[in-house]
Write an enzyme that holds these catalytic residues in place. Structure first.
Site, PDB file in Angstrom:
ATOM      1  CE1 TYR A  26     -31.183  11.077  27.543  1.00  0.00           C
ATOM      2  CE2 TYR A  26     -31.103  13.361  26.786  1.00  0.00           C
ATOM      3  CZ  TYR A  26     -30.461  12.208  27.191  1.00  0.00           C
ATOM      4  OH  TYR A  26     -29.097  12.182  27.257  1.00  0.00           O
ATOM      5  CB  ILE A  27     -33.641  14.656  32.385  1.00  0.00           C
ATOM      6  CG1 ILE A  27     -34.924  13.985  32.910  1.00  0.00           C
ATOM      7  CG2 ILE A  27     -33.349  15.953  33.118  1.00  0.00           C
ATOM      8  CD1 ILE A  27     -36.153  14.835  32.960  1.00  0.00           C
ATOM      9  CG  HIS A  85     -26.120   8.399  37.512  1.00  0.00           C
ATOM     10  ND1 HIS A  85     -26.868   7.365  36.997  1.00  0.00           N
ATOM     11  CD2 HIS A  85     -25.706   7.982  38.735  1.00  0.00           C
ATOM     12  CE1 HIS A  85     -26.906   6.376  37.870  1.00  0.00           C
ATOM     13  NE2 HIS A  85     -26.200   6.720  38.936  1.00  0.00           N
ATOM     14  CD  GLU A  87     -37.609   7.307  33.298  1.00  0.00           C
ATOM     15  OE1 GLU A  87     -37.777   6.676  34.321  1.00  0.00           O
ATOM     16  OE2 GLU A  87     -36.491   7.719  32.930  1.00  0.00           O
ATOM     17  NE  ARG A  92     -26.841  -4.362  41.159  1.00  0.00           N
ATOM     18  CZ  ARG A  92     -26.191  -3.301  40.716  1.00  0.00           C
ATOM     19  NH1 ARG A  92     -25.128  -2.858  41.361  1.00  0.00           N
ATOM     20  NH2 ARG A  92     -26.592  -2.636  39.657  1.00  0.00           N
ATOM     21  CE  LYS A 125     -24.160   4.011  37.785  1.00  0.00           C
ATOM     22  NZ  LYS A 125     -24.685   3.256  38.912  1.00  0.00           N
ATOM     23  N   GLY A 139     -27.632  -0.604  31.205  1.00  0.00           N
ATOM     24  CA  GLY A 139     -27.822   0.199  29.990  1.00  0.00           C
ATOM     25  C   GLY A 139     -28.440  -0.580  28.828  1.00  0.00           C
ATOM     26  CG  ASN A 182     -28.879  -0.137  41.065  1.00  0.00           C
ATOM     27  OD1 ASN A 182     -28.241   0.833  40.710  1.00  0.00           O
ATOM     28  ND2 ASN A 182     -29.633  -0.809  40.218  1.00  0.00           N
TER      29      ASN A 182
HETATM   30  P1  ADP Z   1     -29.541   0.771  33.936  1.00  0.00           P
HETATM   31  O1  ADP Z   1     -30.203   0.149  35.118  1.00  0.00           O
HETATM   32  O2  ADP Z   1     -29.670  -0.051  32.691  1.00  0.00           O
HETATM   33  O3  ADP Z   1     -28.152   1.232  34.205  1.00  0.00           O
HETATM   34  P2  ADP Z   1     -30.660   3.439  34.367  1.00  0.00           P
HETATM   35  O4  ADP Z   1     -32.131   3.656  34.468  1.00  0.00           O
HETATM   36  O5  ADP Z   1     -29.864   3.457  35.616  1.00  0.00           O
HETATM   37  O6  ADP Z   1     -30.425   2.064  33.589  1.00  0.00           O
HETATM   38  O7  ADP Z   1     -30.038   4.495  33.352  1.00  0.00           O
HETATM   39  C1  ADP Z   1     -28.682   4.465  32.937  1.00  0.00           C
HETATM   40  C2  ADP Z   1     -28.228   5.848  32.536  1.00  0.00           C
HETATM   41  O8  ADP Z   1     -28.980   6.377  31.435  1.00  0.00           O
HETATM   42  C3  ADP Z   1     -28.409   6.888  33.633  1.00  0.00           C
HETATM   43  O9  ADP Z   1     -27.318   6.901  34.507  1.00  0.00           O
HETATM   44  C4  ADP Z   1     -28.528   8.173  32.855  1.00  0.00           C
HETATM   45  O10 ADP Z   1     -27.256   8.688  32.535  1.00  0.00           O
HETATM   46  C5  ADP Z   1     -29.227   7.757  31.585  1.00  0.00           C
HETATM   47  N1  ADP Z   1     -30.694   7.988  31.704  1.00  0.00           N
HETATM   48  C6  ADP Z   1     -31.612   7.130  32.171  1.00  0.00           C
HETATM   49  N2  ADP Z   1     -32.851   7.669  32.160  1.00  0.00           N
HETATM   50  C7  ADP Z   1     -32.708   8.921  31.692  1.00  0.00           C
HETATM   51  C8  ADP Z   1     -33.633  10.005  31.428  1.00  0.00           C
HETATM   52  N3  ADP Z   1     -34.946   9.884  31.649  1.00  0.00           N
HETATM   53  N4  ADP Z   1     -33.117  11.156  30.956  1.00  0.00           N
HETATM   54  C9  ADP Z   1     -31.795  11.284  30.713  1.00  0.00           C
HETATM   55  N5  ADP Z   1     -30.879  10.310  30.919  1.00  0.00           N
HETATM   56  C10 ADP Z   1     -31.322   9.138  31.396  1.00  0.00           C
END
Ligand code: ADP
Length: 450
Positions: free
Chosen positions: A202-203, A208, A200, A292, A237, A165, A290
């Site tokens: 934002y959705i 997730h 990106e 791993r 998480k 995050g 990921n």
């Molecule tokens: P990291 O590798 O730092 O954990 P992620 O790309 O897995 O980053 O994103 C972490 C969280 O952020 C996701 O689980 C989701 O909840 C939120 N997120 C990431 N990208 C988006 C997006 N484009 N739209 C909405 N939520 C997002």
């Protein structure tokens, strides 16, 4: 099969890996920092070598020391766990050069998926849906703003080398873009030594949903269903469950197929996770891979009965997958709650200390992954996560009942030590959690973090 595995990690994941090795009749070498000499992983392994001072950089991230230890102890493989060096392709390459098997994917897969921008492009080519966003890394703020303006707000700015995050910012309007981009960039530079970013769409109101995959070195790939990790605090998480309440068999099949396709496009072998966002109209998008084992892997183990660490070890040894897609059945419902040494009342600030009283629940369908013991002094230098409570019930209701009962039993008290157990207990009793109203829970968490 390997005779001796060095576990290049600490805490509960190191303990968890050592246990699987033991079951397989493989000897283990633990490494530890000076702060961890009495740690459980060091006590449980067949050998334990203190490799440096408390700071991670001088111990758990010290590649040369770790490799020297592996050579000196005659280990033929290294399991990196998660965090630390688990996604470091240079470390994986060094292992191979020393004739030691890295228990994970190839260095190429790690490099390609570790760069989130490259990963996106690989998925586009393979026909896996991705979130609309920049194709190339962006360094210049005004260039980023022009792109964001063109796709419309809200957008999310992410670090190409990001994780956990960090280096991530939600931008709701054009006026805020430049400032947020610059802070995200600084954060990324500090955390990952790289300030290239991508943007990106934002959705909103998305879930997730991530798929666990296993792939061998012979081209066989299976998925082990999904984990719903939508409940997060500061994009990290907190609670994970399997199956997700929003997936039916058809959507699971479709997303599982996309996950296998993604793993194939990455030339992947070992255990890995394909993360998707699923929007309210059931459209899903690849987010990242990921490369791993993950913190939340036990929920998949509980519903499928597959030991993912053992599979990783067998795959690294060159064996074919022992399971076929048709043989993987998801049974019942599993939930994981992460116990942290922190103070929820004080913005979740870390509060490690010495454990004086400890009691963990047991019983049917209750699993505790932890490295705690009475008298253990939790060091303040590492992650605040000190235990995971994982439950498995016939259905979600039974799993929730078990979690409530299990959390109600946990005792972890000590000098200066605070935990989030009471907070988690309130959460598992909360109507919004019971109804899986994840948006409401996340809003509540966000408020608490302010
Ligand atoms: P990291 O590798 O730092 O954990 P992620 O790309 O897995 O980053 O994103 C972490 C969280 O952020 C996701 O689980 C989701 O909840 C939120 N997120 C990431 N990208 C988006 C997006 N484009 N739209 C909405 N939520 C997002």
């Amino acid at each position: 099969m390997f005779e001796k595995i060095l576990v290049a990690n600490r805490g509960e994941i190191a303990v968890r890996i050592i246990r699987s090795c033991r079951e397989m009749g493989i000897n283990t070498v633990a490494i530890c920092s000076e702060a961890d000499k009495d740690a459980l992983h060091a006590q449980l392994a067949d050998e334990a070598i203190c490799i440096g001072p408390y700071s991670s950089k001088d111990s758990y991230l010290n590649m040369e020391r770790i490799l020297a230890t592996a050579v000196a102890t005659g280990a033929d493989a290294i399991h990196p766990g998660f965090g630390f060096l688990s996604e470091n392709s240079r470390f994986a390459a060094l292992c191979e050069r020393c004739g030691i098997t890295f228990i994970g994917p190839s260095t190429e897969s790690m490099e390609n998926m570790g760069n989130k921008s490259k990963a996106r492009n690989t998925m586009v080519k393979a026909g896996v849906p991705v979130i609309p966003g920049t194709e190339e890394p962006v360094i210049d703020a005004s260039e980023g703003k022009a792109f964001a303006d063109s796709i419309g707000y809200p957008v999310i700015i992410k670090a190409v080398s990001g994780g956990g995050g960090k280096g991530m910012r939600l931008v709701e309007q054009s006026e805020d873009f430049i400032e947020k981009f610059e802070t995200a960039k600084r954060e990324s530079k500090n955390a990952f030594g790289d300030d290239s970013m991508y943007i990106e769409k934002y959705i909103g109101s998305a879930r997730h949903i991530e798929f666990q995959v296993l792939a061998d070195k012979h081209g066989n790939i299976v998925h082990l269903g999904e984990r719903d990790c939508t409940i997060q605090r500061r994009h990290q998480k907190m609670i994970e469950e399997s199956p997700s309440v929003v997936l039916d068999d058809e959507l699971r099949k479709e997303m599982g197929k996309a996950a296998v396709k993604a793993a194939r496009a990455a030339n992947y072998y070992s255990a890995g996770t394909i993360e998707f966002l699923l929007d309210s109209s059931n459209t899903f998008y690849f987010m990242e891979m990921n490369t791993r084992i993950q913190v939340e892997h036990p929920v998949t183990e509980m519903v499928t009965g597959v030991d993912l660490i053992k599979e990783m070890i067998r795959i690294a040894d060159g064996q074919k997958l022992s399971i076929k897609q048709s043989g993987i059945k998801m049974r019942g419902h599993a939930i994981e709650f992460r116990i942290n040494a922190e103070s929820p009342e004080n913005g979740f600030l870390p509060r490690p200390g010495k454990v004086t009283d400890l009691h963990f629940p047991g019983g049917n369908g209750i699993r505790i992954d932890s490295a705690l013991f009475t008298g253990y002094k939790i060091p303040s230098f590492y992650d605040a996560m000190i235990a995971k409570v994982i439950v498995h019930g016939r259905d979600r209701k039974e799993a929730i009942d078990k979690m409530r009962s299990a959390l109600g039993e946990v005792v972890i008290t000590g000098d200066g030590l605070e935990t989030n157990i009471d907070f988690l207990y309130e959460l598992v009793c909360n109507e919004a959690f019971i109804k899986s109203d994840v948006e409401k829970i996340n809003k509540m968490l966000e408020k608490m973090c302010r």
